[in-house]
Design an enzyme around this catalytic site. Structure first.
Site, PDB file in Angstrom:
ATOM      1  N   HIS A 200     -29.689  56.710  25.015  1.00 42.42           N
ATOM      2  CA  HIS A 200     -30.516  57.270  26.087  1.00 42.42           C
ATOM      3  C   HIS A 200     -29.640  57.447  27.324  1.00 42.42           C
ATOM      4  O   HIS A 200     -29.274  56.482  27.971  1.00 42.42           O
ATOM      5  CB  HIS A 200     -31.690  56.329  26.412  1.00 42.42           C
ATOM      6  CG  HIS A 200     -32.585  56.090  25.240  1.00 42.42           C
ATOM      7  ND1 HIS A 200     -33.439  55.015  25.146  1.00 42.42           N
ATOM      8  CD2 HIS A 200     -32.766  56.790  24.099  1.00 42.42           C
ATOM      9  CE1 HIS A 200     -34.101  55.076  24.005  1.00 42.42           C
ATOM     10  NE2 HIS A 200     -33.713  56.140  23.349  1.00 42.42           N
TER      11      HIS A 200
HETATM   12  C1  LIG Z   1     -30.470  58.277  16.911  1.00 40.19           C
HETATM   13  C2  LIG Z   1     -31.175  58.698  18.169  1.00 40.19           C
HETATM   14  C3  LIG Z   1     -32.515  58.395  18.347  1.00 40.19           C
HETATM   15  C4  LIG Z   1     -33.179  58.781  19.508  1.00 40.19           C
HETATM   16  N1  LIG Z   1     -34.508  58.506  19.622  1.00 40.19           N
HETATM   17  C5  LIG Z   1     -35.162  58.890  20.734  1.00 40.19           C
HETATM   18  C6  LIG Z   1     -36.552  58.666  20.859  1.00 40.19           C
HETATM   19  O1  LIG Z   1     -37.212  58.147  19.950  1.00 40.19           O
HETATM   20  N2  LIG Z   1     -37.159  59.056  22.005  1.00 40.19           N
HETATM   21  C7  LIG Z   1     -36.480  59.634  23.016  1.00 40.19           C
HETATM   22  O2  LIG Z   1     -37.085  59.931  24.044  1.00 40.19           O
HETATM   23  N3  LIG Z   1     -35.158  59.879  22.913  1.00 40.19           N
HETATM   24  C8  LIG Z   1     -34.491  59.530  21.795  1.00 40.19           C
HETATM   25  N4  LIG Z   1     -33.158  59.800  21.684  1.00 40.19           N
HETATM   26  C9  LIG Z   1     -32.494  60.520  22.780  1.00 40.19           C
HETATM   27  C10 LIG Z   1     -32.721  62.019  22.659  1.00 40.19           C
HETATM   28  O3  LIG Z   1     -32.158  62.494  21.461  1.00 40.19           O
HETATM   29  C11 LIG Z   1     -32.123  62.757  23.850  1.00 40.19           C
HETATM   30  O4  LIG Z   1     -32.676  62.227  25.020  1.00 40.19           O
HETATM   31  C12 LIG Z   1     -32.419  64.242  23.793  1.00 40.19           C
HETATM   32  O5  LIG Z   1     -31.857  64.835  22.668  1.00 40.19           O
HETATM   33  C13 LIG Z   1     -31.893  64.926  25.034  1.00 40.19           C
HETATM   34  O6  LIG Z   1     -32.164  66.293  24.931  1.00 40.19           O
HETATM   35  P1  LIG Z   1     -31.212  67.350  25.629  1.00 40.19           P
HETATM   36  O7  LIG Z   1     -31.838  68.680  25.382  1.00 40.19           O
HETATM   37  O8  LIG Z   1     -30.960  66.946  27.009  1.00 40.19           O
HETATM   38  O9  LIG Z   1     -29.806  67.195  24.892  1.00 40.19           O
HETATM   39  P2  LIG Z   1     -29.411  67.530  23.396  1.00 40.19           P
HETATM   40  O10 LIG Z   1     -30.573  67.386  22.520  1.00 40.19           O
HETATM   41  O11 LIG Z   1     -28.209  66.750  23.083  1.00 40.19           O
HETATM   42  O12 LIG Z   1     -29.043  69.069  23.441  1.00 40.19           O
HETATM   43  C14 LIG Z   1     -27.955  69.537  24.211  1.00 40.19           C
HETATM   44  C15 LIG Z   1     -27.466  70.827  23.587  1.00 40.19           C
HETATM   45  O13 LIG Z   1     -26.489  71.391  24.456  1.00 40.19           O
HETATM   46  C16 LIG Z   1     -25.429  71.909  23.688  1.00 40.19           C
HETATM   47  N5  LIG Z   1     -24.223  71.921  24.521  1.00 40.19           N
HETATM   48  C17 LIG Z   1     -23.525  70.855  24.979  1.00 40.19           C
HETATM   49  N6  LIG Z   1     -22.518  71.274  25.764  1.00 40.19           N
HETATM   50  C18 LIG Z   1     -22.578  72.624  25.800  1.00 40.19           C
HETATM   51  C19 LIG Z   1     -21.824  73.624  26.447  1.00 40.19           C
HETATM   52  N7  LIG Z   1     -20.790  73.307  27.244  1.00 40.19           N
HETATM   53  N8  LIG Z   1     -22.138  74.937  26.240  1.00 40.19           N
HETATM   54  C20 LIG Z   1     -23.185  75.285  25.443  1.00 40.19           C
HETATM   55  N9  LIG Z   1     -23.961  74.358  24.816  1.00 40.19           N
HETATM   56  C21 LIG Z   1     -23.668  73.051  25.003  1.00 40.19           C
HETATM   57  C22 LIG Z   1     -25.320  70.952  22.525  1.00 40.19           C
HETATM   58  O14 LIG Z   1     -24.676  71.585  21.441  1.00 40.19           O
HETATM   59  C23 LIG Z   1     -26.785  70.619  22.244  1.00 40.19           C
HETATM   60  O15 LIG Z   1     -27.347  71.488  21.289  1.00 40.19           O
HETATM   61  C24 LIG Z   1     -32.476  59.451  20.534  1.00 40.19           C
HETATM   62  C25 LIG Z   1     -31.138  59.749  20.361  1.00 40.19           C
HETATM   63  C26 LIG Z   1     -30.477  59.390  19.197  1.00 40.19           C
HETATM   64  C27 LIG Z   1     -29.042  59.734  19.048  1.00 40.19           C
END
Ligand SMILES: Cc1cc2nc3c(=O)[nH]c(=O)nc-3n(C[C@H](O)[C@H](O)[C@H](O)COP(=O)(O)OP(=O)(O)OC[C@H]3O[C@@H](n4cnc5c(N)ncnc54)[C@H](O)[C@@H]3O)c2cc1C
Lengths: 183, 529
Positions: free
Chosen positions: B466
């Protein structure tokens, strides 16, 4: 250069030893349960010997031959000394006169660290479905895939829990205990 | 769409947060481009990768790890310099990391957002719970969250809390037998068990079927009953957004008036492209977002970009109960014990959440028995017996923001595109350490109440994936990166859609909050264009 040659001849020696002992063991009732593998003719003597050993260690007469061969490939690929170690374990089991996998529990044979490690490695390949040692939170380790749905760790609980990703249930089935617990 | 710009809004990252922002804007008729570093991969391939993987417990293993788009377990991806090895399981593909989250979809409680005022530690949010509440509801609708409308989620055994302006979109799933048994025996000693609101469908919802208990939320739900970001990446495309994959943003370009005028991206095929837009949203997750700002030299007049990194660093308990409880039926988790979520004690030590894990335990049980040298019929019998009594508690702690816990661009490691990878410094703080004895005392009590035998009760600190604080939200431009709108103080057309804005971690999984803030930011942008 030298090193390479040595390794080669070492391997040949190991093969011969393992082969010899497996021939002997093949005649021993305890290590030749009535198993029939589909394609025995195309298997090397080492593979056949390993197959017998795998059946013995897991205590399972009906292991899938394809999976046995995959385990063999993974274990030998991951460890040059494996054939030698398997042969040693083989001979030790024979000498100890063990009759089933259960005889290994608490047996003095397991005090020999190398033999114990080999037996656990083989057991582990069939129960867990992989060989090698996982490293958490890393992309690479030396694990190799043996099987998933045929991993022996699942049948003992098959009536109660799923092989993950293969649900046999429906929404909310989980509010009830498994049938074995119902009075 | 204006002729002078490639799009009204460019969203960087197609995870749950970026995709929800993109969808919100596209639905309102705005032209949107989504840049995604990874590729679009169909679910069935990921499921097959999982089934054929030799490392089933490694949740990143079924996902791509490309030299130009590494997942976070790549050996080179993060260089750790602190006492704790921070290595969250982040993914790079369309839909992002929620492909393998566990879908816990909690709201913060109002007190979580006033930590400094109420308890004198950490930071306050620059907004009230009541301002965020309508967006929580929108986020719950988007993610298809099922939850209880009647429980006190603050864990104090009171009335329904936090306040809600509408019901959860779906009723909670039925209580697992495991949960019932623990609740009965541990709960009766005063431990408050709370259902975990989660983004798993309990009936057909949006494009998703109801959960049927595949017990594989991590690393991939084989049927898509669990929400993941690809749902809204697709919805955004269906509303006209243009998704460009294999497109890693590496530079935000500043214009003369301080606005961001363009983003530059590279692909594995050698493309190097500059795209312009009126607004930019960086949604590249809690480590990559600050890195992109740092290597672009933007949004950092406060010197806070990358600092204040918080995870819910945790620890775990495993024991054998004296009765069969049968972990592994249903989804991988269902709720937990929340007594230590809030209270005056937060002046002195961290809030704590104990979650009950529910993954089929056979791998762990069998590995342990084999290692002990158990064979044959005895192995099968003990395996069944221990798997039926196996209990796992996954505990998290509330972390405070610190300047020294930070992510930076690596100065020594670059990916195949020539873009720097990550350097992280992370130490578990004294606030968390001071709470450990309380968590350990709880562990002992749980074991006692279940007539249990400890397998492991001192795991050391663990990653909880997180990512918060790294582009911290505040009301003072000199000590925060974004304001309550998620707008960077330094560039009025640059917004950040990431859990990295969260200034006070509490103990709950942050993604729902991130999605709520992202939808809110998108609506603000929509009004301004
Ligand atoms: C095993 C596991 C279990 C989890 N369980 C929970 C849960 O139960 N509840 C909860 O609230 N959270 C949970 N989390 C956390 C949750 O996965 C993250 O908080 C969430 O994915 C964040 O979403 P996001 O869109 O910010 O980032 P991400 O889902 O990581 O997406 C970011 C995207 O940006 C892309 N990217 C990165 N850099 C660049 C760039 N420079 N240019 C273009 N694209 C880029 C990446 O490829 C990715 O597709 C868990 C995480 C893990 C690993």
């Amino acid at each position: 250069m030298n090193k390479k040659t040595e390794t080669k001849s070492e391997a040949a020696l190991n093969r011969r030893h393992f082969l010899a002992s497996s021939m002997v063991l093949a005649g021993a009732a305890i290590l030749s349960p009535a198993i029939a593998w589909a394609d025995a003719a195309s298997l090397t003597k080492e593979q056949q010997a390993f197959s017998q050993l795998a059946h013995f260690i897991t205590g399972k007469p009906q292991l899938d031959e394809v999976i046995i061969q995959r385990a063999f490939d993974c274990l030998t690929a991951g460890n040059k000394a494996f054939l030698q170690q398997a042969e040693t374990a083989f001979n030790a089991i024979k000498q100890a006169g063990l009759k089933s996998a259960d005889d290994l529990n608490g047996h003095a044979l397991m005090d020999n660290a190398e033999i114990a490690a080999t037996l656990k490695q083989i057991n582990s390949a069939f129960y867990l479905g992989y060989t090698g040692t996982p490293i958490s939170a890393r992309a690479n380790d030396n694990t190799q895939f043996v099987t998933y749905t045929d991993a022996l760790m699942y049948p003992p609980t098959a009536d109660a829990t799923v092989i993950p990703s293969y649900s046999r249930g429906h929404t909310n089935y989980w509010v009830n205990p498994p049938a074995s617990l119902k009075k | 769409m204006s002729n002078e710009f490639d799009a009204d809004v460019i969203v960087i990252g197609s995870g749950a947060l970026g995709s929800n922002a993109a969808y919100t804007l596209a639905k309102k008729g705005k032209s949107v481009i989504i840049l995604e570093a990874g590729e679009k991969i169909p679910r069935w391939k990921i499921v097959e990768n999982f089934r054929n993987s030799s490392k089933k417990e490694n949740y990143n293993s079924p996902y791509p790890n490309e030299p130009w788009a590494h997942h976070s377990y790549d050996e080179q991806y993060i260089e750790n310099t602190g006492s704790f090895e921070l290595r969250p399981g982040m993914l790079k593909l369309v839909g992002g990391t929620t492909w393998h989250w566990a879908a816990a979809a909690w709201r913060y409680i109002p007190n979580d957002m006033k930590l400094k005022t109420l308890y004198g530690v950490g930071r306050d949010w620059p907004m009230e719970y009541s301002e965020l509440e309508p967006y929580y509801l929108k986020a719950e609708l988007a993610l298809g969250v099922c939850g209880s409308d009647t429980e006190d989620q603050s864990g104090q055994g009171g009335e329904a809390w936090p306040p809600r302006s509408g019901k959860y979109p779906m009723e909670p799933e039925g209580e697992t037998y495991l949960f019932q048994r623990l609740k009965d025996r541990i709960g009766s000693a005063g431990f408050n068990f709370i259902h975990e609101p989660n983004a798993r469908a309990t009936r057909a919802y949006d494009t998703r079927p109801a959960c049927s208990g595949n017990n594989n939320c991590m690393p991939v739900c084989p049927i898509g009953a669990m929400y993941s970001g690809n749902v809204h990446a697709q919805h955004a495309e269906d509303e006209g957004a243009k998704l460009i994959t294999d497109a890693t943003a590496y530079k935000l370009e500043k214009g003369p008036n301080g606005d961001i005028v363009a983003v530059h991206y590279r692909s594995s095929k050698g493309d190097d492209v500059r795209l312009t837009a009126k607004y930019f949203i960086v949604a590249a997750h809690g480590l990559e977002t600050p890195k992109l700002l740092l290597i672009s030299d933007v949004a950092n007049s406060s010197d806070q970009v990358g600092r204040n990194l918080m995870d819910h660093t945790g620890m775990g308990l495993t024991f054998l109960a004296d009765e069969e409880v049968w972990m592994g039926r249903g989804a991988v988790q269902q709720g937990g014990i929340f007594n230590r979520r809030d209270g005056e004690f937060r002046r002195d030590y961290a809030a704590v959440k104990h979650a009950v894990s529910n993954g089929v335990p056979n791998m762990k049980v069998a590995r342990r028995l084999i290692e002990q040298g158990v064979f044959g019929q005895q192995l099968d019998e003990r395996l069944r017996d221990e798997a039926s009594r196996w209990v796992e508690i996954s505990t998290v702690f509330e972390m405070l923001p610190h300047q020294s816990n930070r992510v930076e661009a690596s100065t020594t490691r670059k990916d195949a595109l020539g873009i720097p990878m990550l350097k992280v410094h992370y130490d578990v703080d004294d606030y968390v350490k001071a709470a450990k004895p309380y968590a350990s005392a709880d562990f002992a009590r749980f074991v006692e109440l279940m007539g249990g035998t400890v397998i492991e009760d001192d795991t050391g600190w663990q990653n909880r994936d997180h990512l918060m604080g790294t582009v911290i939200m505040g009301d003072d431009p000199t000590d925060s990166v974004v304001n309550h709108e998620c707008r960077t103080w330094d560039h009025k057309n640059l917004f950040l859609a990431t859990t990295g804005v969260i200034p006070a971690s509490g103990v709950i999984n942050p993604t729902l909050t991130g999605v709520a803030l992202s939808i809110r930011a998108a609506e603000i942008i929509d009004r301004e264009i």
